[in-house]
Design a protein around this motif. Structure first.
Motif, mmCIF file in Angstrom:
data_model
loop_
_atom_site.group_PDB
_atom_site.id
_atom_site.type_symbol
_atom_site.label_atom_id
_atom_site.label_comp_id
_atom_site.label_asym_id
_atom_site.label_seq_id
_atom_site.Cartn_x
_atom_site.Cartn_y
_atom_site.Cartn_z
ATOM 1 N N ILE A 1 0.878 -1.232 -0.070
ATOM 2 C CA ILE A 1 -0.063 -0.172 -0.089
ATOM 3 C C ILE A 1 0.885 1.220 -0.227
ATOM 4 C CG2 ILE A 1 -1.716 1.359 1.269
ATOM 5 C CD1 ILE A 1 -2.903 -1.174 2.184
ATOM 6 N N ALA A 2 1.957 0.996 0.758
ATOM 7 C CA ALA A 2 2.898 2.587 0.777
ATOM 8 C C ALA A 2 3.490 2.729 -0.419
ATOM 9 C CB ALA A 2 4.061 2.082 2.021
ATOM 10 N N LEU A 3 3.824 1.700 -1.130
ATOM 11 C CA LEU A 3 4.482 1.623 -2.626
ATOM 12 C C LEU A 3 3.318 2.086 -3.521
ATOM 13 C CD1 LEU A 3 6.572 -1.604 -2.267
ATOM 14 C CD2 LEU A 3 7.382 0.820 -2.147
ATOM 15 N N LEU A 4 2.379 1.842 -3.678
ATOM 16 C CA LEU A 4 1.330 2.062 -4.269
ATOM 17 C C LEU A 4 0.605 3.405 -4.236
ATOM 18 C CD1 LEU A 4 -0.527 -1.362 -4.591
ATOM 19 C CD2 LEU A 4 0.717 -0.299 -6.557
ATOM 20 N N LEU A 5 0.457 3.830 -2.968
ATOM 21 C CA LEU A 5 -0.107 5.167 -2.728
ATOM 22 C C LEU A 5 0.294 6.364 -3.431
ATOM 23 C CD1 LEU A 5 -2.437 6.331 -1.127
ATOM 24 C CD2 LEU A 5 -1.159 6.646 0.926
ATOM 25 N N PRO A 6 1.554 6.603 -3.398
ATOM 26 C CA PRO A 6 2.231 7.590 -4.251
ATOM 27 C C PRO A 6 1.606 7.704 -5.619
ATOM 28 C CG PRO A 6 3.954 7.111 -2.855
ATOM 29 C CD PRO A 6 2.732 5.906 -2.613
ATOM 30 N N ALA A 7 1.826 6.390 -6.161
ATOM 31 C CA ALA A 7 1.653 6.222 -7.558
ATOM 32 C C ALA A 7 0.357 6.377 -7.944
ATOM 33 C CB ALA A 7 1.765 4.820 -8.143
ATOM 34 N N ARG B 1 -4.009 10.588 -9.963
ATOM 35 C CA ARG B 1 -5.100 11.402 -9.554
ATOM 36 C C ARG B 1 -4.763 12.755 -10.103
ATOM 37 N NH1 ARG B 1 -7.581 9.110 -3.779
ATOM 38 N NH2 ARG B 1 -8.384 7.334 -4.506
ATOM 39 N N GLU B 2 -3.574 13.211 -9.502
ATOM 40 C CA GLU B 2 -2.973 14.564 -9.908
ATOM 41 C C GLU B 2 -3.045 14.757 -11.399
ATOM 42 O OE1 GLU B 2 -1.633 18.567 -9.731
ATOM 43 O OE2 GLU B 2 -3.152 17.477 -8.654
ATOM 44 N N ALA B 3 -2.512 13.892 -12.022
ATOM 45 C CA ALA B 3 -2.303 13.684 -13.503
ATOM 46 C C ALA B 3 -3.683 13.996 -14.254
ATOM 47 C CB ALA B 3 -1.702 12.625 -14.029
ATOM 48 N N ALA B 4 -4.727 13.381 -13.574
ATOM 49 C CA ALA B 4 -6.073 13.624 -14.124
ATOM 50 C C ALA B 4 -6.560 14.945 -14.002
ATOM 51 C CB ALA B 4 -6.872 12.528 -13.790
ATOM 52 N N ARG B 5 -6.214 15.414 -12.629
ATOM 53 C CA ARG B 5 -6.755 16.684 -12.411
ATOM 54 C C ARG B 5 -5.984 17.787 -13.199
ATOM 55 N NH1 ARG B 5 -6.748 14.530 -6.754
ATOM 56 N NH2 ARG B 5 -4.549 15.106 -6.538
ATOM 57 N N GLN B 6 -4.672 17.686 -13.388
ATOM 58 C CA GLN B 6 -4.085 18.447 -14.122
ATOM 59 C C GLN B 6 -4.606 18.548 -15.528
ATOM 60 O OE1 GLN B 6 0.100 18.709 -14.219
ATOM 61 N NE2 GLN B 6 0.341 18.399 -11.885
ATOM 62 N N LEU B 7 -4.878 17.510 -15.846
ATOM 63 C CA LEU B 7 -5.512 17.231 -17.461
ATOM 64 C C LEU B 7 -6.891 18.135 -17.442
ATOM 65 C CD1 LEU B 7 -5.640 16.140 -20.342
ATOM 66 C CD2 LEU B 7 -6.560 14.080 -19.462
ATOM 67 N N GLN B 8 -7.752 18.091 -16.664
ATOM 68 C CA GLN B 8 -8.916 18.506 -16.547
ATOM 69 C C GLN B 8 -8.770 20.200 -16.522
ATOM 70 O OE1 GLN B 8 -12.294 17.447 -16.612
ATOM 71 N NE2 GLN B 8 -12.494 19.561 -16.880
ATOM 72 N N CYS B 9 -7.632 20.485 -15.670
ATOM 73 C CA CYS B 9 -7.349 21.961 -15.411
ATOM 74 C C CYS B 9 -6.831 22.507 -16.907
ATOM 75 C CB CYS B 9 -6.305 22.165 -14.330
ATOM 76 S SG CYS B 9 -5.854 24.017 -14.239
ATOM 77 N N LYS B 10 -6.088 21.761 -17.538
ATOM 78 C CA LYS B 10 -5.798 22.044 -19.084
ATOM 79 C C LYS B 10 -6.903 22.405 -19.728
ATOM 80 C CE LYS B 10 -2.475 20.746 -22.672
ATOM 81 N NZ LYS B 10 -1.727 19.583 -23.065
ATOM 82 N N ASN B 11 -7.915 21.277 -19.786
ATOM 83 C CA ASN B 11 -9.095 21.348 -20.705
ATOM 84 C C ASN B 11 -10.009 22.627 -20.107
ATOM 85 O OD1 ASN B 11 -8.454 19.012 -21.906
ATOM 86 N ND2 ASN B 11 -9.612 17.594 -20.712
#
Length: 364
Positions: free
Chosen positions: A34-40, A45-55
């Protein structure tokens, strides 16, 4: 035979059970995974938010470009924060509302733009009631999902009475995006313009008689004083055409993300985030690269872009809630992520539409 089978079954049950040590090992392994996967997961999620912001920025930029195509000029910045959009006052110097208001018909929000149309004088009860309704209305594409939810937030605008009278709203629609005002701050209150930062007292200071299409000598003087030093695309009384962007549309900011103090995301206490997005020219809806250019005092005149930082609020510069940079839409409609470490001179030149200085595309 029966007794023997019972003992064998008991041994099988004992051999398949977990010991306490084995259980702890399994829990530890799950925790590590879980600790290894959480940052990924968070990065995804942040990449998806940035894409929405770009749109969001892409749609807003296209709204500005469609406005320019229809009217032959980019949306005006309006008058000042004490004013809001008025559907009866056109799209040029007569229009007190800012760029967010002026692009509403081009981002599929004509009904919100036309609230109060034909409702009488600028200060009639019906007009002010319509203003209140619009000021309280949030639009989803005006919010960066990394920063906050697309809802109305507390209204703290001190001069709302001029545009709402007794109908002062308790909440207001806001925006995480600001227009490029240039490399020198302009607007009501600067030398040679309306003495108050809140702009003209009444429309007849701008147009007299009201509705005549005749600009007053006072307004002509004030708008000219601003235009002489303005280097951006959208500012107080701006009427910038595509041909005025002489440095090239791919080398000039149109609009982008603005810096906001995270402590005040939901309170309206940041000085650059305390008005409604539907008001006229002010730092809530316009940002700059510097207080003035040429730089006289680097400690006060220099405004590089800045990430949202607790305890920091100046309400004047570009920035964002993203850790890796801020996104800017250019006058050609493209949207790019810009690093916070961008050289200040490059950033300044991107804010200036007409200085004639070359820009190295590799520096942004």
């Amino acid at each position: 035979m029966y007794g023997g089978n019972q003992k064998s079954a008991t041994r099988n049950r004992h051999s398949t059970a977990f010991t306490l040590v084995e259980l702890l090992v399994v829990i530890t392994i799950i925790g590590i995974l879980i600790a290894l996967l959480l940052p990924a997961v968070q990065a995804a999620r942040e990449a998806a938010r940035q894409l929405q912001c770009k749109n969001n920025l892409k749609q807003l930029a296209l709204g500005c470009l469609n406005h320019e195509n229809a009217t032959k000029r980019f949306p005006t910045g309006g008058w000042a924060p004490a004013w809001t959009g008025d559907a009866d006052r056109g799209t040029d110097w007569r229009q007190p509302g800012g760029w967010h208001y002026n692009i509403l018909p081009y981002i599929e929000q004509p009904a919100l733009h036309d609230l109060g149309l034909g409702a009488g004088a600028w200060n009639s009860p019906a007009k002010m009631l319509a203003n209140t309704q619009r000021l309280s209305t949030p639009i989803g594409i005006l919010y960066c999902p990394t920063r906050r939810r697309p809802v109305a937030y507390p209204w703290t605008g001190a001069w709302s009475a001029k545009i709402t009278n007794a109908n002062t709203p308790t909440v207001a629609g806001r925006s995480d995006y600001a227009a490029n005002g240039g490399d020198t701050v302009t607007g009501a209150g600067m030398p040679g313009t309306w003495p108050s930062v809140y702009g003209p007292s009444t429309p007849t200071e701008v147009e007299d008689p009201d509705g005549s299409g005749q600009m007053t000598p006072l307004a002509r003087t004030y708008f000219a004083a601003i235009a002489r030093v303005a280097t951006g695309i959208i500012y107080c009384g701006s009427l910038i055409k595509m041909a005025d962007v002489t440095d090239g549309t791919s080398n000039t900011y149109l609009l982008g993300e603005k810096n906001v103090n995270p402590d005040f995301y939901a309170t309206g206490m940041d000085p650059g985030d305390n008005e409604s997005c539907w008001t006229g020219e002010n730092q809530d809806v316009t940002r700059w690269s510097s207080y003035r250019y040429p730089i006289v005092d680097p400690t006060t005149d220099w405004w590089p872009p800045w990430p949202d930082t607790p305890g920091f609020a100046d309400g004047l510069r570009f920035g964002s809630a993203h850790a890796n940079g801020f996104q800017m839409a250019f006058c050609d409609g493209s949207v790019q992520m810009i690093n916070y470490s961008i050289e200040f001179e490059t950033h300044r030149r991107l804010c200036n539409r007409k200085d004639g200085l070359a820009i190295d595309g590799k520096k942004f």
